[in-house]
Design a protein around this motif. Structure first.
Motif, PDB file in Angstrom:
ATOM      1  N   GLY A 178      57.349 102.094 -75.884  1.00 47.61           N
ATOM      2  CA  GLY A 178      58.235 101.903 -74.997  1.00 47.61           C
ATOM      3  C   GLY A 178      59.719 101.795 -75.061  1.00 47.61           C
ATOM      4  O   GLY A 178      60.538 102.389 -74.469  1.00 47.61           O
ATOM      5  N   ALA A 179      60.161 101.580 -76.585  1.00 53.31           N
ATOM      6  CA  ALA A 179      61.551 101.635 -76.975  1.00 53.31           C
ATOM      7  C   ALA A 179      61.762 103.374 -76.842  1.00 53.31           C
ATOM      8  O   ALA A 179      63.102 103.512 -76.544  1.00 53.31           O
ATOM      9  N   ILE A 180      60.973 103.962 -77.229  1.00 51.48           N
ATOM     10  CA  ILE A 180      60.966 105.510 -77.215  1.00 51.48           C
ATOM     11  C   ILE A 180      61.029 106.048 -75.886  1.00 51.48           C
ATOM     12  O   ILE A 180      62.103 106.790 -75.441  1.00 51.48           O
ATOM     13  N   ASN A 181      60.450 105.773 -74.958  1.00 45.11           N
ATOM     14  CA  ASN A 181      60.395 106.097 -73.658  1.00 45.11           C
ATOM     15  C   ASN A 181      61.348 105.660 -72.878  1.00 45.11           C
ATOM     16  O   ASN A 181      61.977 106.477 -71.983  1.00 45.11           O
ATOM     17  N   GLY A 182      61.944 104.462 -73.141  1.00 43.12           N
ATOM     18  CA  GLY A 182      62.950 103.978 -72.349  1.00 43.12           C
ATOM     19  C   GLY A 182      64.281 104.847 -72.638  1.00 43.12           C
ATOM     20  O   GLY A 182      65.087 104.939 -71.740  1.00 43.12           O
ATOM     21  N   VAL A 183      64.208 105.672 -73.565  1.00 39.13           N
ATOM     22  CA  VAL A 183      65.656 106.400 -73.765  1.00 39.13           C
ATOM     23  C   VAL A 183      65.287 107.835 -73.721  1.00 39.13           C
ATOM     24  O   VAL A 183      65.863 108.592 -73.179  1.00 39.13           O
ATOM     25  N   ALA A 184      63.920 108.171 -73.831  1.00 37.66           N
ATOM     26  CA  ALA A 184      63.506 109.498 -73.721  1.00 37.66           C
ATOM     27  C   ALA A 184      63.658 110.156 -72.162  1.00 37.66           C
ATOM     28  O   ALA A 184      64.025 111.339 -72.096  1.00 37.66           O
ATOM     29  N   PHE A 185      63.101 109.400 -71.146  1.00 32.58           N
ATOM     30  CA  PHE A 185      63.260 109.694 -69.856  1.00 32.58           C
ATOM     31  C   PHE A 185      64.729 110.160 -69.662  1.00 32.58           C
ATOM     32  O   PHE A 185      64.967 111.144 -69.104  1.00 32.58           O
ATOM     33  N   PRO A 186      65.720 109.214 -69.606  1.00 35.56           N
ATOM     34  CA  PRO A 186      66.940 109.612 -69.287  1.00 35.56           C
ATOM     35  C   PRO A 186      67.655 110.773 -70.382  1.00 35.56           C
ATOM     36  O   PRO A 186      68.595 111.592 -69.859  1.00 35.56           O
ATOM     37  N   ALA A 187      67.085 110.693 -71.519  1.00 31.95           N
ATOM     38  CA  ALA A 187      67.670 111.849 -72.391  1.00 31.95           C
ATOM     39  C   ALA A 187      67.136 113.214 -71.954  1.00 31.95           C
ATOM     40  O   ALA A 187      67.788 114.161 -71.977  1.00 31.95           O
ATOM     41  N   PHE A 188      65.734 113.302 -71.409  1.00 30.05           N
ATOM     42  CA  PHE A 188      65.218 114.381 -71.156  1.00 30.05           C
ATOM     43  C   PHE A 188      66.217 114.941 -69.878  1.00 30.05           C
ATOM     44  O   PHE A 188      66.313 116.155 -69.725  1.00 30.05           O
ATOM     45  N   ALA A 189      66.303 114.265 -68.911  1.00 37.36           N
ATOM     46  CA  ALA A 189      67.066 114.386 -67.758  1.00 37.36           C
ATOM     47  C   ALA A 189      68.465 114.639 -68.170  1.00 37.36           C
ATOM     48  O   ALA A 189      68.893 116.004 -67.296  1.00 37.36           O
TER      49      ALA A 189
END
Length: 493
Positions: A265-276
């Motif tokens: 969850g910690a990674i995904n919380g950052v990954a999605f806005p980072a991917f965008a």
């Protein structure tokens, strides 16, 4: 909200560091709470809450309606779009909260247990309060304001965990977890008002409702399919095999789920806005996805592989002998998670790049497979339900990577080569735990020392393996350790 020509205040690396800090502290309290509650409550009591929580998770997908991801991936955001999202979210959440309260009795009768009804009635309060903090948190996430999110989420998690333990100790049984979820939401809303006041929504609007609903309808179908599939095991087991079996499955899945909701969850919380952001600004989102996948497998694969080897001492030491029947379930579910790690970020990556329809189709396909095989397996045993989850994630991996291979950096060959270091680290991590687990009588006679020794050996094996193969995650680990010079000298010389 932004600086440097509109770029977020926090870099992805700093945001990830803050997210990991929040994750680690939350994990301590959450895990501690689970251990204590597991000793205070019976498998049947845990099962009652697990069934209700599964139903709520399904409804939660309707509540969000994909609006969080709309706000994050939208290229140009203005106040009218934010107000539209808030208004739609408010109307949906309140309607669902009322429906949940109204139909709670029917759910209790369906499962033959009034406790399910009681939990649902209390949790319906969450739907009334949640919109007042959800949009603010989403806007902070879009701007990578993880410093503010750290304070809000830590406050929520710590107080919720302490409330759960306190109420369980006071005799509230499964209702302790229901009431603590309400307390957690109250703390979250208050935290957004204190630390995220500049991200508050200042009015109502339906000006952009067509655009929001167009995105949200596609996203919601995918989310509902995912949640129905994810919760199908608990719901089917509770109906066909009883509350005690549902409790055992929940506890066998507990460590896997806790890892997913915290570290992943910690990674995904950052990954999605980072991917965008990468997609909007540089077009390098596929390269970022591959790097993130290597990091994630470098930690997840060793963790789950060691979990297979050490399932018995972990369950016995953490939860007590009453949960021994959950050991084979944990082993199967850890094996499924090893495969599932490959898909953890595929959904978010494709949505961040605008492929909402493709994600919806993939999610519907493999979740239909999950529901079907879960129902069939439930005719045999709860262990069979756990075992077929491996097959489910194999299907999901095939479906997602067939779609990802259209991006040249994510071809099957390049992905396979990039994951070789993670495979090697997994093998070196498992050497110590495998020796301990296979040593005749060691765990039975000296369980806690043996478990501690196995964990220490696994960590040492991970570090040695990462240095030998020069795993990319090691550089991130080295950078974090550099803040503590003595620790850095011990680990890296």
């Amino acid at each position: 909200m932004t600086t440097n020509g509109g770029r977020p205040k926090y870099s992805v690396r700093k945001a990830l560091s803050l997210s990991f800090i929040q994750t680690f502290i939350s994990l301590v309290f959450t895990f501690g709470g689970v251990v204590i509650v597991s000793h205070l409550l019976t498998p049947a009591e845990i099962g009652i809450y697990s069934i209700a929580a599964g139903l709520v998770a399904l409804i939660q997908m309707l509540r969000d309606f994909g609006v969080s991801e709309f706000l994050i991936q939208e290229e140009k955001l203005d106040n009218q779009k934010i107000r539209t999202v808030f208004t739609i979210n408010l109307l949906i959440a309140w309607s669902l909260g009322l429906a949940l309260f109204a139909f709670s009795g029917a759910a209790g009768r369906f499962y033959g247990n009034s406790g399910v009804s009681d939990v649902l009635q209390v949790v319906s309060i969450v739907f009334v309060l949640l919109p007042f903090g959800a949009i603010s948190q989403t806007l902070m996430k879009r701007e990578l304001e993880f410093g503010k999110l750290l304070r809000i989420r830590l406050s929520e998690n710590v107080i919720r965990s302490c409330t759960t333990v306190g109420l369980a100790y006071a005799g509230f049984s499964y209702m302790s977890m229901a009431w603590s979820s309400v307390v957690g939401i109250v703390v979250m809303v208050a935290g957004c008002a204190v630390w995220g006041w500049q991200y508050r929504v200042t009015g109502l609007s339906l000006l952009h409702w067509r655009r929001v609903l167009g995105f949200g309808s596609n996203r919601t179908i995918a989310d509902i399919a995912r949640q129905v599939g994810d919760q199908s095991a608990n719901l089917v087991i509770g109906r066909m095999l009883g509350m005690a079996a549902a409790g055992l499955y929940s506890r066998g899945y507990g460590i896997v789920n806790m890892y997913g909701s915290t570290f992943v969850g910690a990674i995904n919380g950052v990954a999605f806005p980072a991917f965008a952001r990468e997609h909007r600004e540089t077009g390098a989102a596929p390269q970022l996805f591959l790097r993130s996948l290597v990091y994630l497998t470098g930690i997840s694969w060793p963790f789950f592989a060691a979990g297979i080897l050490l399932a018995f001492p972990l369950i016995r030491v953490l939860f007590g002998s009453q949960w021994d029947a959950a050991v084979p379930l944990m082993r199967w579910l850890c094996a499924a998670a090893i495969v599932g790690t490959l898909t953890y970020q595929c959904n978010q990556f494709l949505v961040a790049l605008g492929h909402v329809g493709a994600v919806t189709l993939i999610e519907v396909k493999y979740q239909l497979v999950r529901i079907g095989v879960t129902i069939v397996a439930a005719f045999y045993s709860v262990a069979a339900v756990a075992a077929v989850q491996v097959l489910v994630y194999v299907v999901a991996t095939v479906l997602y990577y067939r779609r990802l291979r259209s991006y040249e950096p994510l071809s099957m060959g390049k992905c396979a080569r990039a994951l070789i270091p993670s495979m090697a680290v997994t093998m070196t991590t498992c050497i110590g735990p495998a020796v301990v687990a296979s040593w005749p009588g060691l765990i039975q006679q000296h369980m806690i020392p043996a478990l501690c020794g196995a964990v220490a050996a696994g960590c040492a094996g991970w570090l040695v393996g990462a240095r030998i193969v020069r795993h990319p995650f090691l550089e991130e680990f080295r950078r974090a350790a550099s803040r503590f010079p003595r620790c850095n000298r011990v680990l890296f010389g």
